[in-house]
Each structure stands twice: as structure tokens, then as C-alpha cells.
Write a protein that holds these residues in place. Structure first.
Motif, PDB file in Angstrom:
ATOM      1  N   ALA A 152     -29.342  18.025  11.665  1.00  0.00           N
ATOM      2  CA  ALA A 152     -28.908  16.640  11.828  1.00  0.00           C
ATOM      3  C   ALA A 152     -27.549  16.477  11.173  1.00  0.00           C
ATOM      4  N   LEU A 153     -26.766  15.547  11.704  1.00  0.00           N
ATOM      5  CA  LEU A 153     -25.417  15.295  11.205  1.00  0.00           C
ATOM      6  C   LEU A 153     -25.303  13.842  10.772  1.00  0.00           C
ATOM      7  N   ALA A 154     -24.681  13.631   9.609  1.00  0.00           N
ATOM      8  CA  ALA A 154     -24.436  12.286   9.104  1.00  0.00           C
ATOM      9  C   ALA A 154     -22.940  12.053   8.977  1.00  0.00           C
ATOM     10  N   LEU A 155     -22.504  10.846   9.336  1.00  0.00           N
ATOM     11  CA  LEU A 155     -21.117  10.422   9.159  1.00  0.00           C
ATOM     12  C   LEU A 155     -21.024   9.525   7.934  1.00  0.00           C
ATOM     13  N   CYS A 156     -19.976   9.701   7.143  1.00  0.00           N
ATOM     14  CA  CYS A 156     -19.836   8.969   5.884  1.00  0.00           C
ATOM     15  C   CYS A 156     -18.442   8.353   5.769  1.00  0.00           C
ATOM     16  N   GLU A 157     -18.383   7.225   5.069  1.00  0.00           N
ATOM     17  CA  GLU A 157     -17.105   6.578   4.762  1.00  0.00           C
ATOM     18  C   GLU A 157     -17.126   6.120   3.318  1.00  0.00           C
ATOM     19  N   PHE A 158     -15.973   6.211   2.665  1.00  0.00           N
ATOM     20  CA  PHE A 158     -15.886   5.886   1.249  1.00  0.00           C
ATOM     21  C   PHE A 158     -14.768   4.874   1.025  1.00  0.00           C
ATOM     22  N   THR A 159     -15.098   3.819   0.310  1.00  0.00           N
ATOM     23  CA  THR A 159     -14.139   2.742   0.084  1.00  0.00           C
ATOM     24  C   THR A 159     -14.046   2.409  -1.404  1.00  0.00           C
ATOM     25  N   HIS A 160     -12.905   1.844  -1.772  1.00  0.00           N
ATOM     26  CA  HIS A 160     -12.678   1.377  -3.135  1.00  0.00           C
ATOM     27  C   HIS A 160     -12.051  -0.002  -3.046  1.00  0.00           C
ATOM     28  N   ARG A 161     -12.798  -1.000  -3.473  1.00  0.00           N
ATOM     29  CA  ARG A 161     -12.383  -2.407  -3.342  1.00  0.00           C
ATOM     30  C   ARG A 161     -12.020  -2.738  -1.893  1.00  0.00           C
ATOM     31  N   GLY A 162     -12.814  -2.202  -0.960  1.00  0.00           N
ATOM     32  CA  GLY A 162     -12.643  -2.500   0.455  1.00  0.00           C
ATOM     33  C   GLY A 162     -11.647  -1.632   1.176  1.00  0.00           C
TER      34      GLY A 162
ATOM     35  N   VAL B  53     -17.554   3.343  -3.229  1.00  0.00           N
ATOM     36  CA  VAL B  53     -18.771   3.071  -2.467  1.00  0.00           C
ATOM     37  C   VAL B  53     -18.803   3.968  -1.235  1.00  0.00           C
ATOM     38  N   GLY B  54     -19.933   4.632  -1.030  1.00  0.00           N
ATOM     39  CA  GLY B  54     -20.102   5.493   0.129  1.00  0.00           C
ATOM     40  C   GLY B  54     -21.198   4.989   1.044  1.00  0.00           C
ATOM     41  N   THR B  55     -20.939   4.995   2.334  1.00  0.00           N
ATOM     42  CA  THR B  55     -21.946   4.628   3.328  1.00  0.00           C
ATOM     43  C   THR B  55     -22.127   5.795   4.290  1.00  0.00           C
TER      44      THR B  55
ATOM     45  N   CYS C  88     -27.444   4.802   4.658  1.00  0.00           N
ATOM     46  CA  CYS C  88     -27.566   4.779   3.205  1.00  0.00           C
ATOM     47  C   CYS C  88     -26.267   4.266   2.602  1.00  0.00           C
ATOM     48  N   LEU C  89     -26.381   3.676   1.414  1.00  0.00           N
ATOM     49  CA  LEU C  89     -25.225   3.145   0.703  1.00  0.00           C
ATOM     50  C   LEU C  89     -25.409   3.453  -0.777  1.00  0.00           C
ATOM     51  N   ALA C  90     -24.375   4.026  -1.390  1.00  0.00           N
ATOM     52  CA  ALA C  90     -24.432   4.353  -2.810  1.00  0.00           C
ATOM     53  C   ALA C  90     -23.024   4.335  -3.380  1.00  0.00           C
ATOM     54  N   SER C  91     -22.921   4.319  -4.701  1.00  0.00           N
ATOM     55  CA  SER C  91     -21.614   4.287  -5.353  1.00  0.00           C
ATOM     56  C   SER C  91     -21.580   5.296  -6.489  1.00  0.00           C
ATOM     57  N   ILE C  92     -20.359   5.677  -6.873  1.00  0.00           N
ATOM     58  CA  ILE C  92     -20.156   6.592  -7.989  1.00  0.00           C
ATOM     59  C   ILE C  92     -18.899   6.165  -8.750  1.00  0.00           C
ATOM     60  N   PRO C  93     -18.936   6.184 -10.085  1.00  0.00           N
ATOM     61  CA  PRO C  93     -17.724   5.879 -10.858  1.00  0.00           C
ATOM     62  C   PRO C  93     -16.788   7.075 -10.850  1.00  0.00           C
ATOM     63  N   ALA C  94     -15.756   7.015 -10.020  1.00  0.00           N
ATOM     64  CA  ALA C  94     -14.870   8.166  -9.825  1.00  0.00           C
ATOM     65  C   ALA C  94     -13.600   8.094 -10.652  1.00  0.00           C
ATOM     66  N   GLY C  95     -13.299   6.938 -11.241  1.00  0.00           N
ATOM     67  CA  GLY C  95     -12.075   6.793 -12.007  1.00  0.00           C
ATOM     68  C   GLY C  95     -12.153   7.460 -13.366  1.00  0.00           C
ATOM     69  N   ALA C  96     -11.005   7.753 -13.935  1.00  0.00           N
ATOM     70  CA  ALA C  96     -10.868   8.282 -15.298  1.00  0.00           C
ATOM     71  C   ALA C  96     -11.448   9.682 -15.469  1.00  0.00           C
ATOM     72  N   MET C  97     -11.773  10.377 -14.381  1.00  0.00           N
ATOM     73  CA  MET C  97     -12.252  11.744 -14.472  1.00  0.00           C
ATOM     74  C   MET C  97     -11.088  12.705 -14.232  1.00  0.00           C
ATOM     75  N   THR C  98     -11.068  13.809 -14.973  1.00  0.00           N
ATOM     76  CA  THR C  98      -9.994  14.777 -14.837  1.00  0.00           C
ATOM     77  C   THR C  98     -10.553  16.172 -14.586  1.00  0.00           C
ATOM     78  N   ASN C  99      -9.738  16.982 -13.936  1.00  0.00           N
ATOM     79  CA  ASN C  99     -10.095  18.370 -13.660  1.00  0.00           C
ATOM     80  C   ASN C  99      -9.973  19.160 -14.965  1.00  0.00           C
ATOM     81  N   PRO C 100     -11.056  19.796 -15.433  1.00  0.00           N
ATOM     82  CA  PRO C 100     -10.973  20.526 -16.703  1.00  0.00           C
ATOM     83  C   PRO C 100      -9.998  21.696 -16.672  1.00  0.00           C
ATOM     84  N   LEU C 101      -9.639  22.166 -15.484  1.00  0.00           N
ATOM     85  CA  LEU C 101      -8.710  23.288 -15.361  1.00  0.00           C
ATOM     86  C   LEU C 101      -7.250  22.859 -15.424  1.00  0.00           C
ATOM     87  N   THR C 102      -6.989  21.601 -15.049  1.00  0.00           N
ATOM     88  CA  THR C 102      -5.605  21.135 -14.961  1.00  0.00           C
ATOM     89  C   THR C 102      -5.312  19.921 -15.826  1.00  0.00           C
TER      90      THR C 102
END
Length: 271
Positions: free
Chosen positions: A107-117, A94-96, A24-38
Motif C-alpha cells: 500500500a502507498l500513502a501520500l503525505c504533506e507537511f506544513t508549518h503554520r499553514g 504538522v503532517g497529514t 492520519c494527522l500528527a505533529s512533531i517539534p522540528a525546530g531548534a534541532m541540530t545535526n550532531p555531525l555538523t
């Protein structure tokens, strides 16, 4: 495939590009998010993405009479991850995922996450197979489009609570959009919240010398439901000059611990 905004995946802007038992391959916009506690930048969205891509490939390996529930997930984060994402915050991570080993009752899945490669994290998700429930709540149909405005806490329906001690607490308010097909809080949402309270606990009082999350390991013990008493609690176990360890728990409205996590963080240093 963009997901409807009135689903957990759509709420966080996840886009799934490949979807099957071999990967599987999917993406998430992870930038500009902040921890509400900190107020600091956070890698918490990666916990949502590992739950999605890892759990999805496991789910596609089920038999017709089976369903999957996540039993544990792990996330290992590169020291430079926050800095890499911050240089281009509008570019999604991007996560694969791919299956690892034979399928049995688990069952076990292995995942890798990249940002601009560039690799920023790796992860695993272990899923258990159960008999398919007699009834499931289908994800509603609805519009897809640009990610709605709002902070991470807005999208997660969490609120910072006064803990009265060293623990860091987020309240999990009810929001049906955040529920999965079993009508409980989506595992990725809970994993994000556990990262937020755990990292806040190890960074309490550190000011300009923050520690960055290096690993997050989550065990799902029982169903976690939102409610007036539902909460995530992070407690530092040990904080040294360069590293810290915290425990985090998701506590349901009945007061029972539903999910536990262990977070390890290290002083920010990308040399």
C-alpha cells in the motif's frame, strides 16, 4: 493523542490527532534541532514524521491476520523549509497522510507537511503486508508530558564516530525505547539518522555555504538492530558548486547493510 515518553513516538514529541484508514494527522517539534555531525539546523525530524503518518495510514488498511512493514519512504523538502521552521521553532510541523490507490500486498500513502499553514515538504511511504507475527512487543504504558530535554543525538542514542576517511558515521547505541513492536530500531529513527549522515557528507568542508536537503529516499532491506557495531554511514557521491548527492547506509551488528538511502541537497537559496 500524546504518546508515552517511553515509546519512539513519545521520545520525539509526536502528537497524533487523527488516526484511521482514510487519513492520519500528527505533529512533531522540528525546530531548534541540530545535526550532531555538523551543528547545523536539520530537517531530519520530518523523516520521523513521514514514517509515522504514512506508515500509520497503511497499517490501518491491514486485514486482521496482517501486519505491516515499511519497504520504502521518500521525502521532498521545500528550499525554504529550514527558514520557515526557524522563524517559529516552538511551533510543531504538522503532517497529514492519505491512502493512494488500492491496497494489495503493498500500500502507498501520500503525505504533506506544513508549518503554520505553509507547505514545507511532501512524502510517500510504501508498506508491505505480512502475516501477523505470533508475538509482538507492545508499546509500554507510561506518562505523557512535555518533551524531555536533550539534543537530537541524545534522543536517538547516537554518537559521532571517527570514520578515518571521508565518510560520516553515527553509532546506534542500544535503547529499547527506540524499538518498534517488532523489537527492531523504529524505521523513523533510522530514516532520521540516514538524513543526518547523508547531509553531513555533502556538506563536509563547505563552511558558510551549506547545502540543504532537498530529497531523501530510503529503502528498508532487512531488520536493523542496535548494537556495539551498529552504525549509519554517509558517503558523498558527487558535490558540485550548487548541488550534492550522497549515499547512506544503516549497517547492523553483523556487518550486513539493513537500510539504504540516497540524499540530494542544493545550495541554500530561498529567493
Amino acid at each position: 493523542m500524546s504518546h508515552p515518553l517511553n515509546t519512539p513516538l513519545g521520545r520525539f514529541g509526536i502528537v497524533t490527532s487523527e488516526d484511521g484508514p482514510d487519513g492520519c494527522l500528527a505533529s512533531i517539534p522540528a525546530g531548534a534541532m541540530t545535526n550532531p555531525l555538523t551543528g547545523a539546523a536539520t530537517i531530519a525530524p520530518l523523516a520521523m514524521l513521514v514514517d509515522h503518518v504514512g506508515g500509520l495510514v497503511n497499517h490501518h488498511r491491514r486485514q486482521d491476520d496482517e501486519w505491516t512493514v515499511s519497504s520504502e519512504l521518500a521525502l521532498e523538502v521545500a528550499p525554504s523549509a529550514l527558514d520557515v521552521v526557524a522563524t517559529a521553532p516552538d511551533v510543531p510541523v504538522v503532517g497529514t497522510s492519505r491512502p493512494f490507490g488500492p491496497k494489495s500486498d503493498v500500500a502507498l500513502a501520500l503525505c504533506e507537511f506544513t508549518h503554520r499553514g505553509q507547505t514545507v515538504a511532501t512524502g510517500t511511504v510504501r508498506s508491505c503486508y505480512i502475516s501477523a507475527p505470533a508475538s509482538l512487543t507492545p508499546f509500554p504504558d507510561g506518562p505523557t508530558g512535555p518533551l524531555p530535554p536533550g539534543s537530537l543525538s541524545d534522543r536517538m542514542a547516537v554518537e559521532v564516530a571517527e570514520s578515518g576517511g571521508a565518510a560520516k558515521v553515527l553509532l546506534q547505541h542500544q535503547d529499547s525505547v527506540l524499538n518498534n513492536s517488532l523489537n527492531i530500531v523504529h524505521g523513523g529513527v533510522s530514516a532520521m539518522a540516514l538524513e543526518l549522515v547523508g547531509s553531513a557528507a555533502v556538506n563536509d568542508g563547505r563552511g558558510d555555504a551549506p547545502m540543504h536537503t532537498a530529497s531523501l529516499r530510503v529503502n528498508f532491506l532487512r531488520q536493523f538492530r542496535s548494537g556495539s557495531e551498529s552504525r549509519y554511514v554517509g558517503t558523498a557521491l558527487r558535490v558540485g558548486r550548487r548541488s550534492g548527492v550522497a549515499d547512506a547506509q544503516a549497517v547492523g551488528p553483523d556487518g550486513a547493510v539493513a537500510i539504504i538511502a540516497r540524499l540530494t541537497a542544493y545550495l541554500a537559496d530561498t529567493r
